[in-house]
Design a protein around this motif. Structure first.
Motif, PDB file in Angstrom:
ATOM      1  N   LEU A 106     -22.540 -22.751  15.017  1.00  0.00           N
ATOM      2  CA  LEU A 106     -22.143 -23.728  14.007  1.00  0.00           C
ATOM      3  C   LEU A 106     -23.360 -24.197  13.219  1.00  0.00           C
ATOM      4  CD1 LEU A 106     -19.639 -25.829  13.188  1.00  0.00           C
ATOM      5  CD2 LEU A 106     -21.236 -27.381  14.260  1.00  0.00           C
ATOM      6  N   LEU A 107     -24.428 -24.567  13.921  1.00  0.00           N
ATOM      7  CA  LEU A 107     -25.647 -25.021  13.251  1.00  0.00           C
ATOM      8  C   LEU A 107     -26.230 -23.915  12.368  1.00  0.00           C
ATOM      9  CD1 LEU A 107     -27.855 -27.143  12.810  1.00  0.00           C
ATOM     10  CD2 LEU A 107     -29.004 -26.217  14.834  1.00  0.00           C
ATOM     11  N   ALA A 108     -26.291 -22.700  12.905  1.00  0.00           N
ATOM     12  CA  ALA A 108     -26.839 -21.586  12.134  1.00  0.00           C
ATOM     13  C   ALA A 108     -26.006 -21.313  10.884  1.00  0.00           C
ATOM     14  CB  ALA A 108     -26.912 -20.330  13.005  1.00  0.00           C
ATOM     15  N   LEU A 109     -24.691 -21.330  11.030  1.00  0.00           N
ATOM     16  CA  LEU A 109     -23.827 -21.087   9.875  1.00  0.00           C
ATOM     17  C   LEU A 109     -23.955 -22.196   8.843  1.00  0.00           C
ATOM     18  CD1 LEU A 109     -21.766 -19.175   8.634  1.00  0.00           C
ATOM     19  CD2 LEU A 109     -19.973 -20.465   9.820  1.00  0.00           C
ATOM     20  N   TYR A 110     -24.093 -23.433   9.287  1.00  0.00           N
ATOM     21  CA  TYR A 110     -24.278 -24.559   8.365  1.00  0.00           C
ATOM     22  C   TYR A 110     -25.560 -24.362   7.548  1.00  0.00           C
ATOM     23  CZ  TYR A 110     -24.524 -29.365   6.666  1.00  0.00           C
ATOM     24  OH  TYR A 110     -24.586 -30.478   5.862  1.00  0.00           O
ATOM     25  N   ILE A 111     -26.655 -24.050   8.226  1.00  0.00           N
ATOM     26  CA  ILE A 111     -27.952 -23.864   7.551  1.00  0.00           C
ATOM     27  C   ILE A 111     -27.928 -22.622   6.654  1.00  0.00           C
ATOM     28  CG2 ILE A 111     -30.426 -23.455   7.898  1.00  0.00           C
ATOM     29  CD1 ILE A 111     -29.581 -26.288   8.672  1.00  0.00           C
ATOM     30  N   TYR A 112     -27.489 -21.494   7.202  1.00  0.00           N
ATOM     31  CA  TYR A 112     -27.479 -20.257   6.414  1.00  0.00           C
ATOM     32  C   TYR A 112     -26.512 -20.344   5.234  1.00  0.00           C
ATOM     33  CZ  TYR A 112     -30.106 -18.122  10.249  1.00  0.00           C
ATOM     34  OH  TYR A 112     -31.045 -17.835  11.196  1.00  0.00           O
ATOM     35  N   GLY A 113     -25.372 -20.994   5.434  1.00  0.00           N
ATOM     36  CA  GLY A 113     -24.422 -21.187   4.332  1.00  0.00           C
ATOM     37  C   GLY A 113     -25.026 -22.019   3.222  1.00  0.00           C
ATOM     38  N   GLY A 114     -25.777 -23.063   3.601  1.00  0.00           N
ATOM     39  CA  GLY A 114     -26.445 -23.900   2.609  1.00  0.00           C
ATOM     40  C   GLY A 114     -27.533 -23.149   1.865  1.00  0.00           C
ATOM     41  N   ILE A 115     -28.300 -22.349   2.582  1.00  0.00           N
ATOM     42  CA  ILE A 115     -29.366 -21.562   1.946  1.00  0.00           C
ATOM     43  C   ILE A 115     -28.763 -20.518   0.999  1.00  0.00           C
ATOM     44  CG2 ILE A 115     -31.186 -19.860   2.383  1.00  0.00           C
ATOM     45  CD1 ILE A 115     -31.878 -21.492   4.919  1.00  0.00           C
ATOM     46  N   LEU A 116     -27.695 -19.865   1.444  1.00  0.00           N
ATOM     47  CA  LEU A 116     -27.043 -18.882   0.577  1.00  0.00           C
ATOM     48  C   LEU A 116     -26.424 -19.554  -0.645  1.00  0.00           C
ATOM     49  CD1 LEU A 116     -26.283 -15.917   0.175  1.00  0.00           C
ATOM     50  CD2 LEU A 116     -24.188 -16.376   1.436  1.00  0.00           C
ATOM     51  N   GLY A 117     -25.860 -20.736  -0.470  1.00  0.00           N
ATOM     52  CA  GLY A 117     -25.321 -21.480  -1.607  1.00  0.00           C
ATOM     53  C   GLY A 117     -26.402 -21.839  -2.608  1.00  0.00           C
ATOM     54  N   ALA A 118     -27.559 -22.276  -2.115  1.00  0.00           N
ATOM     55  CA  ALA A 118     -28.675 -22.610  -3.003  1.00  0.00           C
ATOM     56  C   ALA A 118     -29.207 -21.361  -3.708  1.00  0.00           C
ATOM     57  CB  ALA A 118     -29.793 -23.290  -2.213  1.00  0.00           C
ATOM     58  N   ALA A 119     -29.302 -20.259  -2.978  1.00  0.00           N
ATOM     59  CA  ALA A 119     -29.779 -19.015  -3.588  1.00  0.00           C
ATOM     60  C   ALA A 119     -28.818 -18.538  -4.680  1.00  0.00           C
ATOM     61  CB  ALA A 119     -29.946 -17.941  -2.516  1.00  0.00           C
ATOM     62  N   THR A 120     -27.520 -18.649  -4.431  1.00  0.00           N
ATOM     63  CA  THR A 120     -26.519 -18.272  -5.432  1.00  0.00           C
ATOM     64  C   THR A 120     -26.620 -19.170  -6.660  1.00  0.00           C
ATOM     65  OG1 THR A 120     -25.056 -17.520  -3.661  1.00  0.00           O
ATOM     66  CG2 THR A 120     -24.053 -17.913  -5.818  1.00  0.00           C
ATOM     67  N   PHE A 121     -26.816 -20.459  -6.420  1.00  0.00           N
ATOM     68  CA  PHE A 121     -26.989 -21.420  -7.509  1.00  0.00           C
ATOM     69  C   PHE A 121     -28.203 -21.054  -8.362  1.00  0.00           C
ATOM     70  CE2 PHE A 121     -29.320 -25.376  -8.624  1.00  0.00           C
ATOM     71  CZ  PHE A 121     -28.448 -25.910  -9.554  1.00  0.00           C
TER      72      PHE A 121
END
Length: 149
Positions: A106-121
């Motif tokens: 859960l923690l890893a997905l939260y962090i990686y999802g946020g990083i991927l969202g920022a990279a996409t942005f």
């Protein structure tokens, strides 16, 4: 009042990463709003420009001077409805996620999802012609929450 802090402290110590992420997001939200209130009563001009310190910039040159933004933005919300709905979604789907997966996942997905969202942005702002001469700032845990959903 002391019982509330004892309960929060107990839940922090014994709770899952889901509870800790919720508490961190809520604490950052409260600190940001308290900062706005203090600025108001201290008669300090408040234009939300200090939020740029925790937001993720779309500009790669700005990001080079502010790399922490790719992490800090996903723990900060400024609007009440923004945090309310993000935390409701996180709690509901986070509990469901933990039925089938571990807290570390859960923690890893939260962090990686946020990083991927920022990279996409950042990619969108730097590659799409519509945003050629503009700069944007990203704040909120929506990408992280959607990754868990």
């Amino acid at each position: 009042m002391a019982d509330i802090f004892k309960d929060i402290s107990f839940r922090w110590k014994t709770g899952s990463w889901l509870i800790k992420i919720l508490y961190i997001n809520i604490a950052v939200f409260i600190l940001l709003r308290l900062g706005a209130v203090v600025a108001f009563f201290a008669n300090i001009p408040f234009d939300k420009s200090w939020l740029y310190l925790i937001e993720c910039p779309s500009s790669l040159s700005t990001f080079a001077y502010q790399p922490w933004g790719i992490i800090t933005y996903m723990f900060a919300q400024y609007d009440v409805l923004h945090i309310l709905f993000n935390m409701l979604w996180l709690y509901g789907f986070g509990r469901l996620f933990l039925e089938f997966n571990s807290q570390k996942q859960l923690l890893a997905l939260y962090i990686y999802g946020g990083i991927l969202g920022a990279a996409t942005f950042m990619l969108g702002y730097n590659l799409l012609p519509r945003f050629e001469y503009s700069t944007g700032w990203l704040i909120g845990s929506s990408a992280s929450v959607i990754a868990i959903v």
